[in-house]
Scaffold this motif. Structure first.
Motif, short mmCIF file in Angstrom:
data_model
loop_
_atom_site.label_atom_id
_atom_site.label_comp_id
_atom_site.label_asym_id
_atom_site.label_seq_id
_atom_site.Cartn_x
_atom_site.Cartn_y
_atom_site.Cartn_z
N HIS A 103 33.26 90.84 46.72
CA HIS A 103 33.81 91.50 45.54
C HIS A 103 34.30 90.45 44.55
O HIS A 103 34.65 89.33 44.93
N VAL A 104 34.35 90.82 43.28
CA VAL A 104 34.77 89.87 42.26
C VAL A 104 36.20 89.38 42.50
O VAL A 104 36.54 88.24 42.18
N SER A 105 37.03 90.21 43.10
CA SER A 105 38.42 89.82 43.36
C SER A 105 38.55 88.89 44.56
O SER A 105 39.63 88.35 44.81
N ALA A 106 37.47 88.70 45.33
CA ALA A 106 37.55 87.86 46.54
C ALA A 106 37.35 86.38 46.23
O ALA A 106 37.66 85.54 47.06
N VAL A 107 36.83 86.08 45.07
CA VAL A 107 36.54 84.69 44.72
C VAL A 107 37.81 84.02 44.20
O VAL A 107 38.64 84.66 43.55
N GLY A 108 37.97 82.75 44.49
CA GLY A 108 39.13 82.01 43.99
C GLY A 108 40.10 81.59 45.07
O GLY A 108 41.23 81.24 44.76
N GLY A 109 39.66 81.64 46.32
CA GLY A 109 40.54 81.22 47.41
C GLY A 109 40.79 79.72 47.40
O GLY A 109 40.06 78.95 46.76
N LYS A 110 41.80 79.30 48.11
CA LYS A 110 42.20 77.90 48.14
C LYS A 110 41.07 77.04 48.71
O LYS A 110 40.48 77.37 49.74
N GLY A 111 40.76 75.96 48.02
CA GLY A 111 39.71 75.06 48.46
C GLY A 111 38.35 75.34 47.88
O GLY A 111 37.40 74.59 48.11
N GLY A 112 38.21 76.46 47.16
CA GLY A 112 36.93 76.78 46.56
C GLY A 112 36.11 77.74 47.40
O GLY A 112 36.46 78.08 48.53
N ALA A 113 34.98 78.16 46.83
CA ALA A 113 34.14 79.16 47.48
C ALA A 113 33.57 78.66 48.79
O ALA A 113 33.54 79.40 49.79
N PHE A 114 33.10 77.42 48.83
CA PHE A 114 32.47 76.91 50.05
C PHE A 114 33.47 76.85 51.20
O PHE A 114 33.14 77.17 52.34
N ALA A 115 34.70 76.45 50.91
CA ALA A 115 35.72 76.35 51.96
C ALA A 115 36.08 77.71 52.53
O ALA A 115 36.54 77.80 53.67
N GLN A 116 35.86 78.78 51.78
CA GLN A 116 36.18 80.13 52.24
C GLN A 116 34.92 80.90 52.62
O GLN A 116 34.91 82.14 52.59
N ALA A 117 33.86 80.20 52.98
CA ALA A 117 32.61 80.80 53.49
C ALA A 117 31.98 81.74 52.48
O ALA A 117 31.56 82.85 52.82
N PHE A 118 31.91 81.30 51.24
CA PHE A 118 31.18 82.02 50.20
C PHE A 118 30.01 81.16 49.74
O PHE A 118 30.12 79.94 49.65
N GLY A 119 28.90 81.82 49.46
CA GLY A 119 27.75 81.14 48.90
C GLY A 119 27.26 81.89 47.68
O GLY A 119 27.55 83.07 47.49
N ARG A 120 26.49 81.21 46.85
CA ARG A 120 25.98 81.83 45.63
C ARG A 120 24.54 82.30 45.84
O ARG A 120 23.75 81.66 46.53
N SER A 121 24.23 83.42 45.22
CA SER A 121 22.87 83.94 45.21
C SER A 121 22.65 84.65 43.88
O SER A 121 23.54 84.69 43.03
#
Length: 260
Positions: A103-121
């Protein structure tokens, strides 16, 4: 008891696994069962914490206890205890992964997207849930990577889980690799994995046995009935993994109750 709340039989099983809470002056500790039902409500309907139904108490109290127990490892220990108590089928296990939209509200965690197991597609931020289950559609554990990561990204963590060694491991052709097959055979685990189409010397498994791999697909389907799992709203991997563990524990509880 409201819809989605724990039954008396389920609470008898899970209640002793939760740590007792001590209240402070003018601030009672609150009932663990009531707060856990509040967490299950948020998990099931996917609402923000602030919109949690008032029958479960103040939303902030429930959220603080959820996060505190997550940081203390309570949810991990709870699922591991239920697995240790109920895992009797070591004939074959399954591994697989599923991609979850962030969700759009899930992005922005400490350390960035990669550190919080997010990837771009193309569709935005995604997270991949790697899971292992037994022959009864019951989850044994999870691992998170970015959505664009290969299935191999979670293999080592899934196979290192403290569960009994199965006689066979079922997986789709995304896991077809010489290193992985050799590692399974070295540990006396039969790989039931169909070959990739570009293999020069394909090794075909017992396809009738391979049909049982639908257990892991059904498990993902059951987990995604919970809207907080089907879409990731959590900024941190810790919170999302905690919700996964709670949802998995609920499946184990239903298994225990239905077996008695």
């Amino acid at each position: 008891m409201d819809r989605g709340d724990l039954s008396d039989a389920e609470w008898e099983l899970i209640g002793p696994l939760l740590p007792p809470e001590r209240g402070r002056h003018a601030r009672p500790a609150g009932d663990n069962r009531r707060y856990l039902n509040g967490m299950l409500h948020v998990l099931r309907v996917g609402c923000p914490w602030r919109d949690m139904h008032e029958r479960y108490g103040k939303w902030n109290w429930v959220y603080v206890r959820f996060r505190r127990w997550a940081e203390q490892g309570v949810w991990d220990a709870m699922l591991q205890t239920l697995v240790d108590l109920g895992l009797t089928d070591d004939w074959q296990h399954m591994i697989d992964s599923t991609t979850v939209r962030g969700h759009v509200s899930a992005v922005g965690g400490k350390g960035g997207a990669f550190a919080q197991a997010f990837g771009r597609s193309r569709g935005g931020f995604t997270c991949k849930v790697h899971a292992r289950c037994d022959n009864q559609d019951l989850p044994l554990g999870f691992y998170l990577t970015g959505g664009e990561a290969s299935d191999y990204g979670g293999v080592d963590s899934l196979m290192a889980m403290p569960v009994p060694k199965p006689a066979a491991l079922l997986a789709d052709k995304g896991y077809d690799g010489d290193r992985f097959r050799e590692n399974l055979l070295l540990h006396n685990i039969l790989p039931v994995i169909p070959p990739r189409s570009n293999r020069k010397a394909p090794e075909h498994p017992d396809y009738r046995r391979y049909r049982d791999r639908n257990c892991v697909e059904r498990m993902f389907g059951f987990l995604k009935h919970q809207r907080r799992i089907a879409t990731r709203f959590e900024k941190t991997t810790l919170s999302y993994l905690s919700f996964l563990n709670i949802a998995a524990a609920r499946l184990w509880l239903k298994h225990f109750v239905n077996a008695t």
